[in-house]
Write a protein that holds these residues in place. Structure first.
Motif, PDB file in Angstrom:
ATOM      1  N   LEU A 319      52.248  41.206  46.632  1.00 28.45           N
ATOM      2  CA  LEU A 319      50.869  40.740  46.767  1.00 28.45           C
ATOM      3  C   LEU A 319      49.944  41.885  47.149  1.00 28.45           C
ATOM      4  N   ILE A 320      50.377  42.733  48.044  1.00 29.37           N
ATOM      5  CA  ILE A 320      49.569  43.888  48.447  1.00 29.37           C
ATOM      6  C   ILE A 320      49.311  44.799  47.254  1.00 29.37           C
ATOM      7  N   SER A 321      50.354  45.091  46.494  1.00 26.85           N
ATOM      8  CA  SER A 321      50.219  45.997  45.349  1.00 26.85           C
ATOM      9  C   SER A 321      49.270  45.420  44.299  1.00 26.85           C
ATOM     10  N   TYR A 322      49.472  44.144  43.975  1.00 21.14           N
ATOM     11  CA  TYR A 322      48.642  43.500  42.954  1.00 21.14           C
ATOM     12  C   TYR A 322      47.177  43.429  43.390  1.00 21.14           C
ATOM     13  N   THR A 323      46.950  43.175  44.676  1.00 23.80           N
ATOM     14  CA  THR A 323      45.572  43.056  45.158  1.00 23.80           C
ATOM     15  C   THR A 323      44.854  44.395  45.102  1.00 23.80           C
ATOM     16  N   ILE A 324      45.525  45.465  45.462  1.00 23.03           N
ATOM     17  CA  ILE A 324      44.919  46.800  45.388  1.00 23.03           C
ATOM     18  C   ILE A 324      44.545  47.130  43.945  1.00 23.03           C
ATOM     19  N   ILE A 325      45.435  46.819  43.018  1.00 23.15           N
ATOM     20  CA  ILE A 325      45.151  47.067  41.595  1.00 23.15           C
ATOM     21  C   ILE A 325      43.917  46.275  41.153  1.00 23.15           C
ATOM     22  N   ASN A 326      43.815  45.026  41.602  1.00 23.71           N
ATOM     23  CA  ASN A 326      42.668  44.206  41.197  1.00 23.71           C
ATOM     24  C   ASN A 326      41.356  44.698  41.796  1.00 23.71           C
ATOM     25  N   ILE A 327      41.416  45.267  42.969  1.00 24.04           N
ATOM     26  CA  ILE A 327      40.199  45.859  43.549  1.00 24.04           C
ATOM     27  C   ILE A 327      39.683  46.982  42.644  1.00 24.04           C
ATOM     28  N   ILE A 407      30.482  41.572  42.260  1.00 23.83           N
ATOM     29  CA  ILE A 407      30.714  42.044  43.625  1.00 23.83           C
ATOM     30  C   ILE A 407      31.377  40.935  44.440  1.00 23.83           C
ATOM     31  N   VAL A 408      31.090  39.685  44.081  1.00 26.34           N
ATOM     32  CA  VAL A 408      31.675  38.545  44.811  1.00 26.34           C
ATOM     33  C   VAL A 408      33.202  38.548  44.718  1.00 26.34           C
ATOM     34  N   PRO A 409      33.811  38.583  43.512  1.00 22.31           N
ATOM     35  CA  PRO A 409      35.279  38.639  43.482  1.00 22.31           C
ATOM     36  C   PRO A 409      35.845  39.914  44.102  1.00 22.31           C
ATOM     37  N   LEU A 410      35.073  40.997  44.078  1.00 20.91           N
ATOM     38  CA  LEU A 410      35.536  42.230  44.730  1.00 20.91           C
ATOM     39  C   LEU A 410      35.736  41.992  46.225  1.00 20.91           C
ATOM     40  N   VAL A 411      34.761  41.344  46.862  1.00 18.50           N
ATOM     41  CA  VAL A 411      34.884  41.025  48.287  1.00 18.50           C
ATOM     42  C   VAL A 411      36.072  40.086  48.515  1.00 18.50           C
ATOM     43  N   CYS A 412      36.263  39.138  47.602  1.00 17.39           N
ATOM     44  CA  CYS A 412      37.383  38.193  47.731  1.00 17.39           C
ATOM     45  C   CYS A 412      38.726  38.913  47.752  1.00 17.39           C
ATOM     46  N   PHE A 413      38.905  39.879  46.874  1.00 16.75           N
ATOM     47  CA  PHE A 413      40.170  40.610  46.827  1.00 16.75           C
ATOM     48  C   PHE A 413      40.383  41.432  48.102  1.00 16.75           C
ATOM     49  N   LEU A 414      39.307  41.912  48.683  1.00 11.53           N
ATOM     50  CA  LEU A 414      39.427  42.653  49.944  1.00 11.53           C
ATOM     51  C   LEU A 414      39.931  41.730  51.058  1.00 11.53           C
ATOM     52  N   VAL A 415      39.470  40.483  51.077  1.00 11.75           N
ATOM     53  CA  VAL A 415      39.943  39.520  52.083  1.00 11.75           C
ATOM     54  C   VAL A 415      41.427  39.204  51.861  1.00 11.75           C
ATOM     55  N   ILE A 416      41.825  39.031  50.606  1.00 14.41           N
ATOM     56  CA  ILE A 416      43.229  38.748  50.300  1.00 14.41           C
ATOM     57  C   ILE A 416      44.123  39.904  50.747  1.00 14.41           C
ATOM     58  N   LEU A 417      43.642  41.124  50.539  1.00  9.04           N
ATOM     59  CA  LEU A 417      44.408  42.295  50.981  1.00  9.04           C
ATOM     60  C   LEU A 417      44.590  42.268  52.491  1.00  9.04           C
ATOM     61  N   LEU A 418      43.548  41.878  53.212  1.00  9.85           N
ATOM     62  CA  LEU A 418      43.636  41.773  54.672  1.00  9.85           C
ATOM     63  C   LEU A 418      44.675  40.727  55.063  1.00  9.85           C
ATOM     64  N   PHE A 419      44.694  39.594  54.353  1.00  4.73           N
ATOM     65  CA  PHE A 419      45.704  38.553  54.584  1.00  4.73           C
ATOM     66  C   PHE A 419      47.106  39.106  54.384  1.00  4.73           C
ATOM     67  N   ALA A 420      47.314  39.806  53.285  1.00  2.00           N
ATOM     68  CA  ALA A 420      48.654  40.308  52.957  1.00  2.00           C
ATOM     69  C   ALA A 420      49.142  41.324  53.986  1.00  2.00           C
ATOM     70  N   PHE A 421      48.229  42.115  54.516  1.00  2.00           N
ATOM     71  CA  PHE A 421      48.615  43.104  55.520  1.00  2.00           C
ATOM     72  C   PHE A 421      48.929  42.457  56.863  1.00  2.00           C
ATOM     73  N   ASN A 422      48.305  41.307  57.158  1.00  2.00           N
ATOM     74  CA  ASN A 422      48.437  40.713  58.483  1.00  2.00           C
ATOM     75  C   ASN A 422      49.444  39.577  58.574  1.00  2.00           C
ATOM     76  N   ILE A 423      49.838  38.975  57.433  1.00  2.00           N
ATOM     77  CA  ILE A 423      50.662  37.776  57.486  1.00  2.00           C
ATOM     78  C   ILE A 423      52.015  38.027  58.135  1.00  2.00           C
ATOM     79  N   HIS A 424      52.558  39.238  57.987  1.00  2.00           N
ATOM     80  CA  HIS A 424      53.887  39.496  58.566  1.00  2.00           C
ATOM     81  C   HIS A 424      53.861  39.588  60.080  1.00  2.00           C
ATOM     82  N   LYS A 425      52.645  39.698  60.652  1.00  2.00           N
ATOM     83  CA  LYS A 425      52.532  39.784  62.097  1.00  2.00           C
ATOM     84  C   LYS A 425      52.517  38.412  62.760  1.00  2.00           C
TER      85      LYS A 425
END
Length: 429
Positions: A319-327, A407-425
């Motif tokens: 998920l992290i990899s795919y989200t970065i690519i989509n950004i 720009i709207v979906p760009l912001v959305c992907f940034l939020v998803i990336l934040l989710f993916a980085f934090n979910i394991h915590k």
């Protein structure tokens, strides 16, 4: 060490259990195809209705709002009904609403009123809310917990198949080559203007009528099929299930937030695909609808490939990899010109493909007896598809550039990336 007769008996039990679940699993997986099919007609409806009723980008985005606001309104009732009466009851209600709303496109087209189309879409989406609230957790529960994410991605892959078929084959049937401006329409003689509006409306009637009849036929099949209902007590016991208990899970709270922005991103990218393609590349709407079919095909292939990769790569890392690519791809779509914009949008679909089921399964992981409540809350977060596209529409109308709206979906992907980085915590509470 088990004796040979015991081993044979265990193997027979496994085979019998698989047989008991196989046909219900196939039926439930078919639902992913059907709701994917109707959802992927929305990007066709938006330019079609925009043209027929001379709508702004903001006004045309109400197609998405009428669909996804239903998820917010109906998710809790859907969850309540399924907790009280089981998954099968929820699926049957969903199919009846879905089929009825589709058939209502016929009187909506006859009325030549935009509001009636929005009403029919709302009823369809109420049905889809029941189906998604039931089908997503149903699939995750059918089988070992460790393979739940892969199983859900597999079923959702048929959603991707529909994302290819609907725009590629139905899109050209609905879209016409008529591109009159409002000035030209107003200058028409009354009889010619009426004939034009009728012809535009007529093109949506047959596809939705056939879809509605098929859905009602599927409802009959479900009614007469033995659908084993996996109860929450099979996991932990249903007593004690509550919204407050479910929301104690940090994973669920993150999942709700991430799903809100993911669905918003998916709807924004897909719903305005045709306008992005026609304005940035200069292609006509029918050609753009074919490219939209490739958008759906990429989505489908991404699901299958992502499911395969999850055998070797942890879903969170993927998920992290795919989200970065989509950004990166979204930035290209915003700043690029020509056909590269279309190709970047198609690529975004490929890398978006695993996001919904992955976020969903991560969000409800460990909820136990609160799983149905958690599922309802995550389905409610699909309301992001109602609120974020109008923001894109406002930006597009104000700047006279649909690309700036992305720009709207760009912001959305940034939020998803934040989710993916934090979910394991987070814990599994």
């Amino acid at each position: 060490m088990a004796s040979a007769p015991q081993s044979i008996s265990q193997n027979k039990n496994v085979v019998n259990e698989t047989k008991n679940w196989l046909f219900p699993f196939i039926l439930v997986t078919s639902l992913f195809f059907f709701w994917g099919f109707v959802h992927n007609l929305d990007p066709i409806l938006i330019p079609h209705l925009r043209k027929a009723f001379n709508l702004s980008d903001l006004q045309s985005s109400l197609v998405d709002s009428s669909v996804f606001i239903a998820y917010f309104v109906m998710a809790l009732p859907a969850g309540y009904i399924m907790r009280k009466y089981g998954y099968k009851s929820g699926i049957l209600i969903g199919l009846l609403l879905f089929g009825t709303g589709s058939i209502l496109f016929v009187p909506a087209a006859n009325s030549l009123q935009y509001i009636y189309f929005l009403g029919a879409l709302f009823i369809i989406a109420c049905g889809l809310t029941f189906l998604e609230t039931a089908a997503n957790p149903y699939v995750t529960i059918l089988g070992p917990a460790e393979s739940a994410t892969k199983r859900l991605n597999f079923s959702q892959s048929f959603n991707g198949l529909a994302a290819f078929i609907a725009p590629a084959y139905i899109g050209p049937m609905i879209l016409s080559d008529n591109n009159y401006t409002q000035v030209q329409i107003e200058a028409m003689a009354p009889a010619i203007k009426h004939a034009y509006l009728v012809s535009e409306a007529e093109s949506v009637k047959m596809p939705y009528l056939i879809l509605g009849l098929i859905i009602l036929a599927v409802a009959v099949i479900f009614y007469f099929t033995n659908m084993p209902d996996v109860k929450d007590e099979d996991v932990e016991g249903e007593d004690g299930a509550s919204f407050s208990g479910a929301l104690k899970s940090m994973r669920l709270r993150w999942g709700i937030l991430a799903q809100f922005f993911y669905v918003g991103a998916q709807v924004c990218v897909g719903s305005f695909f045709i306008k992005m393609a026609t304005t940035s590349s200069g292609i006509d709407e029918r050609s753009a609808s074919i490219y939209l079919g490739f958008f759906g095909l990429a989505f489908m292939l991404g699901r299958f490939f992502g499911t395969f990769l999850m055998q070797y790569i942890h879903p969170r890392k993927l998920l992290i990899s795919y989200t970065i690519i989509n950004i990166v791809l979204t930035i290209i779509a915003i700043t690029g010109t020509g056909i590269i914009v279309v190709y970047s949008l198609i690529a975004i679909a490929f890398f978006m493909s695993i996001m919904f089921p992955t976020i969903f399964s991560m969000g409800i992981d460990g909820l136990g007896h609160n799983t149905k409540i958690g599922s309802s809350l995550i389905v409610m977060s699909i309301v992001g598809g109602a609120f974020l596209p109008p923001i894109l529409g406002i930006i597009s109308d104000q700047t006279a550039s649909i690309q700036y709206g992305y720009i709207v979906p760009l912001v959305c992907f940034l939020v998803i990336l934040l989710f993916a980085f934090n979910i394991h915590k987070t814990d599994h509470a």
